[in-house]
Design an enzyme around this catalytic site. Structure first.
Site, PDB file in Angstrom:
ATOM      1  N   HIS A 188      13.092  -0.418   5.354  1.00  0.00           N
ATOM      2  CA  HIS A 188      12.602  -1.236   4.105  1.00  0.00           C
ATOM      3  C   HIS A 188      11.427  -1.099   3.457  1.00  0.00           C
ATOM      4  O   HIS A 188      10.957  -0.796   2.427  1.00  0.00           O
ATOM      5  CB  HIS A 188      13.015  -2.634   4.081  1.00  0.00           C
ATOM      6  CG  HIS A 188      12.115  -3.583   4.595  1.00  0.00           C
ATOM      7  ND1 HIS A 188      12.068  -4.070   5.735  1.00  0.00           N
ATOM      8  CD2 HIS A 188      10.859  -4.020   4.029  1.00  0.00           C
ATOM      9  CE1 HIS A 188      11.127  -4.945   5.972  1.00  0.00           C
ATOM     10  NE2 HIS A 188      10.332  -4.771   4.775  1.00  0.00           N
ATOM     11  N   GLU A 224       7.225   2.736   0.621  1.00  0.00           N
ATOM     12  CA  GLU A 224       6.275   2.092   0.250  1.00  0.00           C
ATOM     13  C   GLU A 224       4.844   2.102   1.148  1.00  0.00           C
ATOM     14  O   GLU A 224       3.922   2.280   0.638  1.00  0.00           O
ATOM     15  CB  GLU A 224       6.482   0.522   0.047  1.00  0.00           C
ATOM     16  CG  GLU A 224       5.600  -0.501  -0.667  1.00  0.00           C
ATOM     17  CD  GLU A 224       5.776  -0.652  -1.980  1.00  0.00           C
ATOM     18  OE1 GLU A 224       6.438   0.159  -2.526  1.00  0.00           O
ATOM     19  OE2 GLU A 224       5.242  -1.717  -2.719  1.00  0.00           O
ATOM     20  N   ASP A 225       4.937   2.111   2.355  1.00  0.00           N
ATOM     21  CA  ASP A 225       3.739   1.931   3.193  1.00  0.00           C
ATOM     22  C   ASP A 225       3.381   3.312   4.189  1.00  0.00           C
ATOM     23  O   ASP A 225       2.626   3.271   4.810  1.00  0.00           O
ATOM     24  CB  ASP A 225       3.974   0.788   4.148  1.00  0.00           C
ATOM     25  CG  ASP A 225       3.802  -0.656   3.221  1.00  0.00           C
ATOM     26  OD1 ASP A 225       3.239  -0.406   2.056  1.00  0.00           O
ATOM     27  OD2 ASP A 225       4.303  -1.590   3.492  1.00  0.00           O
TER      28      ASP A 225
HETATM   29 MN    MN Z   1       8.348  -5.976   4.447  1.00  0.00          MN
END
Ligand code: MN
Length: 488
Positions: A71, A75-76
């Site tokens: 997840h 994003e990261d």
């Molecule tokens: Mn998270």
């Protein structure tokens, strides 16, 4: 947490689950997050694994567990969504994409945004599994909140309590709701929390567990004699709900607490009734406290038998009797089965709910399956609405087809009146460009601007923008007239 633990949890739910992809996801995420650390100092992949484990615990399906591991990847890390899609397919990538979108949401405690945020939370998660992942992600973040600065702790706890927990309740995922609430309570009201925790965990614990053991022994013996398979659980009462009850009813801790509560879980419905008979043969029931929610389920679908008896030492003792299936429905809500909301019916106060929540509850009552529920929600509740962000992350709920001008007037009428341009997702856009769900919109202002352009009326969608533009145009016509006829 290890991938092995997750695999065995998944297999518990479904012995035939094909877990190869799960292992692959683990290797992929571990590589993507390699070298990253969480604030508490543990490696980042631990967070991904904990999220996935929580999902397996609430019996989410395999793809959801896999998306739980992945997840935070787009994003990261350097791996983007397309890469996830290539490796894991559309379904999993879609879930991960949903999470990435949801992570833009921030609640800063400003009440006027609260309703829109809750709505958006549901609307953006086209797939309810996305919300489950978000809940588990949040739960693990709450468990590791100590590592964050206090200001952030409070922001996250407030956001969870006011946005996430009510939605978890709405969807019937009680287990997660309770856990989130207790953790938030701990950070938001630390003194009250400690007081209650002490009473519950220390003062009363010995007394309670002795009593429950006594009941278990007596009842267990009798049930075995009758050949009934059963499981007895001392019911966990969560601290935040006790706190709320004390606040609402102004009652003392002991009044709420001195009721002992147990749950008996059986295999079949006939066994539930047999258990009820056995309990009543052992202890005298309080006549008006027997409820048959199996024969007549609550309007929200909740099923169980309830009875309160004069138990050992004449202590008031509450029983809930239900099958395994009913128990899972009550604990895991939509994630386990199709399920409605509301244990004991009291947790959601329907009278004070905004219209859209009532709509959802209604849809739940009549839906035939989870898919049916999701589709109806999309059609009925969120039909013709979109949700967009301000640069600060506040959410605005607008009619479909709204433009930057509509947005500007929803932020503030002066912003509308002075607007001169707009950026959508950091790109310059025309004022009449239709906004899409999840867009972030920034309004460029010209302080010298006199007022709106009446041509805007040709494309704005919201009544609010229409009215404000008309009003401001009237105002400016009035001031023009005033110049011509100074005596007006
Ligand atoms: Mn998270």
């Amino acid at each position: 947490m290890t991938i092995k633990q997750i695999i065995s949890k998944v297999k518990e739910n479904d012995p035939n689950a094909d877990v190869d992809l799960l292992e692959l996801a683990y290797e992929y995420a571990a590589k993507a997050h390699d070298g990253q650390k969480r604030m508490a100092g543990e490696s980042y992949i631990q967070h991904s694994l904990h999220t996935a484990y929580l999902l397996a615990q609430i019996k989410a399906d395999l793809n959801t567990v896999i998306a739980g591991i992945l997840h935070d990847v787009p994003e990261d890390t350097e791996y983007d969504l397309e890469d996830v899609r290539k490796n894991f397919g559309d379904d999993i990538a879609g879930l991960v994409e949903g999470i990435t979108k949801l992570s833009k949401l921030k609640y800063r405690g400003v009440e006027r945004y609260r309703e829109s945020l809750r709505k958006m939370f549901l609307a953006m998660a086209q797939d309810l599994r996305v919300i489950l992942i978000k809940f588990c992600d949040r739960l693990h973040n709450l468990r590791t909140l100590d590592a964050l600065p206090q200001k952030k702790q409070i922001r996250i706890a407030r956001e969870t309590l006011e946005i996430y927990a009510p939605i978890a309740g709405l969807l019937g995922v009680w287990r997660l709701k309770w856990q989130m609430e207790d953790l938030c309570f701990k950070y938001l009201e630390p003194d009250e929390y400690k007081k209650l925790e002490y009473k519950y965990e220390i003062e009363k614990k010995v007394e309670r567990s002795k009593f429950i053991q006594k009941v278990k022994n007596t009842l267990g013996q009798k049930l075995s004699d009758e050949g009934i398979e059963y499981r007895i659980e001392g019911r966990f009462k969560h601290l935040y709900s006790i706190y709320q009850k004390m606040q609402k009813k102004d009652r003392k801790f002991d009044e709420i607490f001195d009721v002992f509560a147990l749950r008996v879980i059986t295999n079949t419905i006939p066994d539930c009734y047999k258990v009820l008979g056995v309990i009543h043969s052992l202890w005298k029931p309080k006549g008006d406290r027997i409820k048959d929610y199996i024969a007549v389920p609550k309007p929200n679908g909740y099923r169980s038998l309830h009875t309160t008896v004069f138990g050992p030492d004449n202590k008031s003792t509450e029983f809930q009797i239900r099958t395994n299936e009913m128990n899972e429905e009550a604990l895991y809500g939509i994630s386990a089965h199709w399920h409605y909301k509301g244990e004991k019916g009291g947790a959601i106060n329907e009278k004070n709910q905004p219209a859209w929540v009532k709509d959802i509850l209604n849809i739940q009552r009549h839906a035939k399956s989870t898919d049916d529920f999701i589709n109806t929600i999309k059609l009925d509740v969120f039909h013709k609405r979109i949700f967009v962000f301000s640069p600060k992350g506040d959410v605005f709920d607008l009619p479909e087809g709204s433009t930057p001008v509509d947005f500007a007037y929803h932020v503030h009428s002066e912003i509308g009146n002075k607007m001169n341009g707009a950026m959508i997702n950091n790109k310059i856009a025309s004022l009449d460009e239709p906004l899409k769900n999840g867009d972030s919109v920034e309004i460029i202002i010209d302080k010298k601007r006199k007022g709106p352009n009446s041509d805007w009326l040709k494309f704005v969608k919201s009544n609010r923008a229409k009215e404000k533009i008309k009003y401001a145009s009237k105002g400016s016509r009035f001031s023009q007239l005033k110049k011509i006829f100074p005596g007006m």
